[in-house]
Design an enzyme around this catalytic site. Structure first.
Site, PDB file in Angstrom:
ATOM      1  N   ASP A 107       9.443   3.086  -0.613  1.00 45.32           N
ATOM      2  CA  ASP A 107       8.466   3.533   0.057  1.00 45.32           C
ATOM      3  C   ASP A 107       8.755   2.926   1.680  1.00 45.32           C
ATOM      4  O   ASP A 107       8.552   2.080   1.974  1.00 45.32           O
ATOM      5  CB  ASP A 107       7.028   2.903  -0.719  1.00 45.32           C
ATOM      6  N   LYS A 113       4.886   8.742   8.688  1.00 46.06           N
ATOM      7  CA  LYS A 113       5.127   7.760  10.124  1.00 46.06           C
ATOM      8  C   LYS A 113       5.605   7.930  11.031  1.00 46.06           C
ATOM      9  O   LYS A 113       5.687   9.950  12.086  1.00 46.06           O
ATOM     10  CB  LYS A 113       4.679   6.559  10.202  1.00 46.06           C
ATOM     11  N   TYR A 133       0.766  -1.165  -0.119  1.00 45.84           N
ATOM     12  CA  TYR A 133       0.031  -0.092   0.539  1.00 45.84           C
ATOM     13  C   TYR A 133       0.638   1.525   0.512  1.00 45.84           C
ATOM     14  O   TYR A 133       1.581   1.362   0.518  1.00 45.84           O
ATOM     15  CB  TYR A 133      -0.862  -0.090   1.452  1.00 45.84           C
TER      16      TYR A 133
HETATM   17  C1  LIG Z   1       4.066   2.086   3.034  1.00 44.69           C
HETATM   18  C2  LIG Z   1       3.152   3.185   3.486  1.00 44.69           C
HETATM   19  N1  LIG Z   1       3.217   3.776   2.600  1.00 44.69           N
HETATM   20  C3  LIG Z   1       2.342   5.054   2.600  1.00 44.69           C
HETATM   21  C4  LIG Z   1       1.351   4.780   3.318  1.00 44.69           C
HETATM   22  C5  LIG Z   1       0.542   6.157   3.314  1.00 44.69           C
HETATM   23  O1  LIG Z   1       0.508   7.052   4.246  1.00 44.69           O
HETATM   24  P1  LIG Z   1      -0.267   8.087   4.950  1.00 44.69           P
HETATM   25  O2  LIG Z   1      -1.549   7.551   5.709  1.00 44.69           O
HETATM   26  O3  LIG Z   1       0.137   9.252   5.780  1.00 44.69           O
HETATM   27  O4  LIG Z   1      -1.085   8.981   3.589  1.00 44.69           O
HETATM   28  C6  LIG Z   1       0.859   4.178   4.126  1.00 44.69           C
HETATM   29  C7  LIG Z   1       0.244   4.166   4.739  1.00 44.69           C
HETATM   30  O5  LIG Z   1      -0.528   3.122   5.991  1.00 44.69           O
HETATM   31  C8  LIG Z   1       2.163   3.087   4.504  1.00 44.69           C
HETATM   32  O6  LIG Z   1       1.958   2.084   5.401  1.00 44.69           O
END
Ligand SMILES: Cc1ncc(COP(=O)(O)O)c(C=O)c1O
Length: 424
Positions: free
Chosen positions: A239, A267, A144
């Protein structure tokens, strides 16, 4: 539950907020039952609207690596807020933040601060497309990367390489530029590059997946993503929104000794405030406006209160933090594995550092979304409800990682293991 303050709040919330929640997974739909409304948090614990205390393994979905309401972070936020909450102009804090991130992540030579992980991945991919002049992006099933249109895409059926929308509202033309492959499937990635390498702008990957439950990369998987991108002139993006500063200060790339072209963070780097970042090679980041042709902006980007929280949290992430998280993680992993054996229950525990998942599966390990989606989600739902009765706040989905913080004690972990043994 029926006459609790949480249930009363949930009724009111449902009238005004879709599903009663501001992000879908909070709704507990995957496990049955209603969400718990939280009134405060401290250390490893959450307190609900009725004052019930829970041991928290969600940690705001990752950021709270030092536990909730850490006094130094609260002090930094409070102090910053007295100087104004937003200026819409550059600050010394942002420079310090950028320098700190570049120090921790040598692959990042320049970066942009944004307000969420979604913004970070969306912008990084726009920059990758602008840099390469190509349209196609490659992602992996079960990863994700936030909710940008072109990332809410699932694999096309049969031999179709390009994806189809995975959400209403995503145009098929947008989804058609995203190729989705199985995680850990190097043969498929090699074949795609051999066939369409000159059209691929970028490959984006969670270097350890948290979003189908914890799934580590097979040896060589991450290395080959970087190598194939390099060979074909595409941009590799790690990511690390979840893994950044969690698996080590420098994220999974530090643990694995790798250097992707670009990285997304979020995060933990925000200390629990809305702050994220994307960055990477200087020649790529020099494409970003105002010095380059790729537009990206944000009213609250690099917000001084958020950056103050970030600097306070990052300053406390020393080697001792990761040694302790490893100890706590191993204790929980060993305890859950022993509980499974004792109860003769089927399941497998997968952990990297302080990220852990108990998969209800017959398989010896989970390596891809195909493996993960075969898990027994009914059994997981029952497990989750029993854990909740025992005041354990475990992620409400088979496909989400649980997180440990330095605020958890050995006694907390042991109590959780006992609850797991009673709940599986
Ligand atoms: C690996 C990863 N990338 C991107 C995101 C998206 O981040 P946000 O919820 O701060 O938009 C998340 C959210 O859980 C994530 O786990």
């Amino acid at each position: 539950m029926a006459d609790s303050k949480s249930s009363e709040l949930f009724s009111r919330a449902k009238a005004r907020i879709p599903g009663g929640v501001n992000s879908p997974v909070r709704a507990f739909r995957a496990v049955g039952g209603d969400p718990i409304f939280i009134s405060r948090a401290e250390g490893a614990y959450l307190y609900d609207a009725d004052g019930v205390k829970y041991t928290d393994y969600i940690g705001s979905w990752g950021p709270m690596i030092l536990g909730h309401a850490h006094k130094d972070i609260i002090a930094a936020i409070t102090e910053a807020a007295t100087r104004g909450t937003s200026y819409g102009a550059p600050t010394a804090l942002e420079v310090e933040f950028a320098e700190k991130i570049c120090e921790l992540y040598p692959s990042i030579e320049m970066l942009r601060a944004v307000s969420s992980g979604t913004e970070a991945t969306m912008a990084a991919l726009r920059v990758a497309r602008g840099f390469t002049g190509r349209d196609v992006i490659v992602k992996f099933e079960g990863c994700y990367h936030g909710h940008a249109d072109f990332l809410l895409v699932k694999a096309g059926s049969g031999a179709a390489t390009f994806g189809v929308p995975d959400s209403a509202g995503v145009p098929s033309a947008t989804a058609g530029n995203t190729a989705t492959l199985a995680y850990n499937d190097l043969a498929a990635l090699r074949a795609l590059f051999a066939d369409k390498g000159d059209r691929i702008a970028s490959v984006i990957v969670e270097p350890v997946v948290g979003n189908m439950g914890v799934v580590p990369p097979e040896p060589g998987f991450l290395e080959e993503i970087i190598a194939l991108c390099k060979k074909h002139g595409a941009v590799s993006i790690f990511d690390e929104v979840m893994t950044g500063c969690r698996l080590s200060r420098g994220g999974m790339q530090e643990r694995a000794g790798l250097r992707p072209d670009m990285t997304c963070l979020g995060k933990i780097i925000g200390g629990g405030m809305p702050l994220a970042a994307y960055g990477g090679r200087r020649d790529i980041m020099e494409k970003v406006a105002p010095i380059g042709p790729v537009y990206q902006a944000g009213t609250l980007s690099g917000n001084p209160v958020c950056v103050s929280a970030a600097l306070a949290q990052i300053a406390r992430l020393d080697a001792k933090v990761y040694t302790r998280l490893e100890e706590l993680g191993a204790r929980l992993e060993n305890g859950i594995t022993a509980a499974l054996q004792k109860k003769g229950a089927k399941g497998v525990v997968q952990r990297v550092g302080s990220m852990i998942t108990l998969f209800f599966t017959d398989k010896p390990s989970i390596k891809s979304w195909d493996d993960a989606k075969g898990c027994d989600t009914e059994r997981f739902g029952s497990f989750h409800r029993k854990m909740r009765e025992r005041h354990q706040y475990w992620p409400p989905s088979q496909f989400e990682a649980a997180f440990i913080s330095t605020a958890h004690t050995d006694a907390d972990i042991d109590a959780t293991i006992k609850a797991v043994e009673e709940s599986i």
